[in-house]
Design an enzyme around this catalytic site. Sequence first.
Site, short mmCIF file in Angstrom:
data_model
loop_
_atom_site.label_atom_id
_atom_site.label_comp_id
_atom_site.label_asym_id
_atom_site.label_seq_id
_atom_site.Cartn_x
_atom_site.Cartn_y
_atom_site.Cartn_z
N CYS A 180 0.80 -1.22 0.00
CA CYS A 180 0.00 0.00 0.00
C CYS A 180 0.84 1.27 0.00
O CYS A 180 0.30 2.37 -0.16
CB CYS A 180 -0.94 0.01 1.20
SG CYS A 180 -1.91 -1.50 1.34
N HIS A 322 -2.98 7.68 5.82
CA HIS A 322 -3.21 6.34 5.23
C HIS A 322 -4.61 5.89 5.63
O HIS A 322 -5.41 5.55 4.77
CB HIS A 322 -2.14 5.37 5.71
CG HIS A 322 -2.21 4.04 5.04
ND1 HIS A 322 -2.05 3.88 3.68
CD2 HIS A 322 -2.43 2.78 5.54
CE1 HIS A 322 -2.16 2.60 3.36
NE2 HIS A 322 -2.40 1.91 4.48
N HIS A 359 -10.08 1.41 -0.22
CA HIS A 359 -8.63 1.24 -0.17
C HIS A 359 -8.15 0.67 -1.51
O HIS A 359 -8.36 -0.50 -1.80
CB HIS A 359 -8.25 0.31 0.98
CG HIS A 359 -6.78 0.24 1.25
ND1 HIS A 359 -5.84 0.77 0.40
CD2 HIS A 359 -6.09 -0.30 2.29
CE1 HIS A 359 -4.63 0.56 0.89
NE2 HIS A 359 -4.75 -0.09 2.05
#
Length: 438
Positions: A180, A322, A359
Site C-alpha cells: 500500500c 493512510h 482502499h
Amino acid sequence: MSWQDLWHGSVMKKNRVVITGLGVVAPNGVGIPDFLKALQEGRSGIRFYPRLKEMGFSCCIGGEPQVTDEMKGNYLSPLQLRNFNSSGILYGCMAGMDAWRDAGLSFDPEGPADFESGMVFGAGTSGVDKFREGIYLLDQGKVRRLGSTTVVQTMASGVSAYLSGILGLGNQVTTNSSACATGTEAVLMGFERLQAGKAKRMLVGSCGDHGPYVWGGFDAMRVLTYKHNDSPELGSRPMSASASGFVPGSGAGALVLETLDSALERNAAIYAEVLGGHVNSGGQRNGGSMTAPNSLAVVKCIKSALRESQVLPEEIDLINGHLTATIKDPEEIRNWKEALGLTGQPFPFINSLKSMTGHGLGAAGSMECVASVLQIYHNFVFPSLNCEDLHPEIEALIGADSVPRDTIRRKVDVVAKASFGFGDVNACVLFKKFTQEK
C-alpha cells in the site's frame, strides 16, 4: 575542469522538483475534472457488486472506476484493447497518458525515444484475471491458446512497459512494488532521480486491479467490512468509532514530476513543489509484522521526511493520512501526534481519501498524492466521510476540529502525505504550494 570537480558539482547541486501534470482513474472520478468535483462535493465511489455476493464474499461492496468502452477507445487502439485483460494496467495507462497531456507534453508513436524523460510506475498486483485465464487454459492442456500478450500483462512491470512504449520514454523505466506504500514510494523515487540531475521529467504513479480475485484474500482475512452491503456509501469509515474494516478499491494515479529549470524553460503550469520525503521499514519488530506497522518506524519516517524536506511541524496545513478504517486508525493518529510534537497549538487538518474510494491497495498512495496536490492548487480541504462518530481516542488526541466533515475552503500551503503497507513498509512525502523563491 577535472572529473573530480564535475563529480563534486553534480553531488552538491540538488534540483528543485515540481509537479506539472496530473492524471487519475478513481472509483469516484475518472479524469482530473471529475475527480476534483467529487473531492469538493464529498462524493463516494463505493458501490454494491452482486457478483461478490454470488461468490460468497462477506464484503460485497467495493470501489471500481466507472470506465466505459468509449473511454477506453480514447486511450488504446482496438487492437490493443482486444489483447488486453488487465484492469490495473488499463487504469495506469489512462492516468499516465492524461498526466502527460496535462503537463503539455506530446508523444509520437513514430518519433524517437525521449532520453530525458523516464518513469517509476508501481503496482501491487498485475494481470490477475489474465493469470486466472492462463491457469484455466493450461489445466486444459491448451498452452497454445495463451496468446502473445500473456507475459507482458502478467509481469510485475507490465504497466511501466506498456505505458513507456506509448509515450516513448527513454530514461529509467521501472515498476516498484511496496504494497500500500507503492504509489507514495514511486513519487519519492522519481523525485530523487530528478533532484540528482539524472532526468528532466519522471512520470510517477501506481495502479491496482479490481475484482474478486484481488479482493478475495482480504475478505478471507476478515479485514473488510461486512456491515454495509445495503448501504455502500456508508461502508468506508476512516477514523470512525463504528469503523468495521476497509472497503477494497482499485484505480490509478499519475503525476508528472519535472525539474524546475525544465518546467520554467517550457513555461509549464505548475501544480505544486515536491519538497522531499522519506521511506523506511519497521523490520517487523517492536509490534510491527507482515500486516501491522511498527510505530517506532512510522514516527521515524515522518520525522525524517520533515527533516529532509526542511519543513517544521507547525508549517503543515493538512495531513492526508493512510487511514484505512480499521482498528489501526487511532494508532496512526497517535504516531502523527508523536512525530509532529505539536503542543499548545492546533493539530493540522487530517483527512482520508479512502472514505470516498475505498482502499485502492497498490493504487492508493498515488491517487491520494493526486488528491493532496489538488487541495494545494485549488485551496480546499476535502471532507472525511462517515466519521460523524469520531473515534474517542482520536478526538482525545487531536480534537474533533482537526477532522473535516465538510469541505473547507482555505489556503493550503503544505501537505504531508503518508502511506503504510504490508511488510511493515512506510513512505511519507511533503508537497508545497509553488513559489519562485525557495
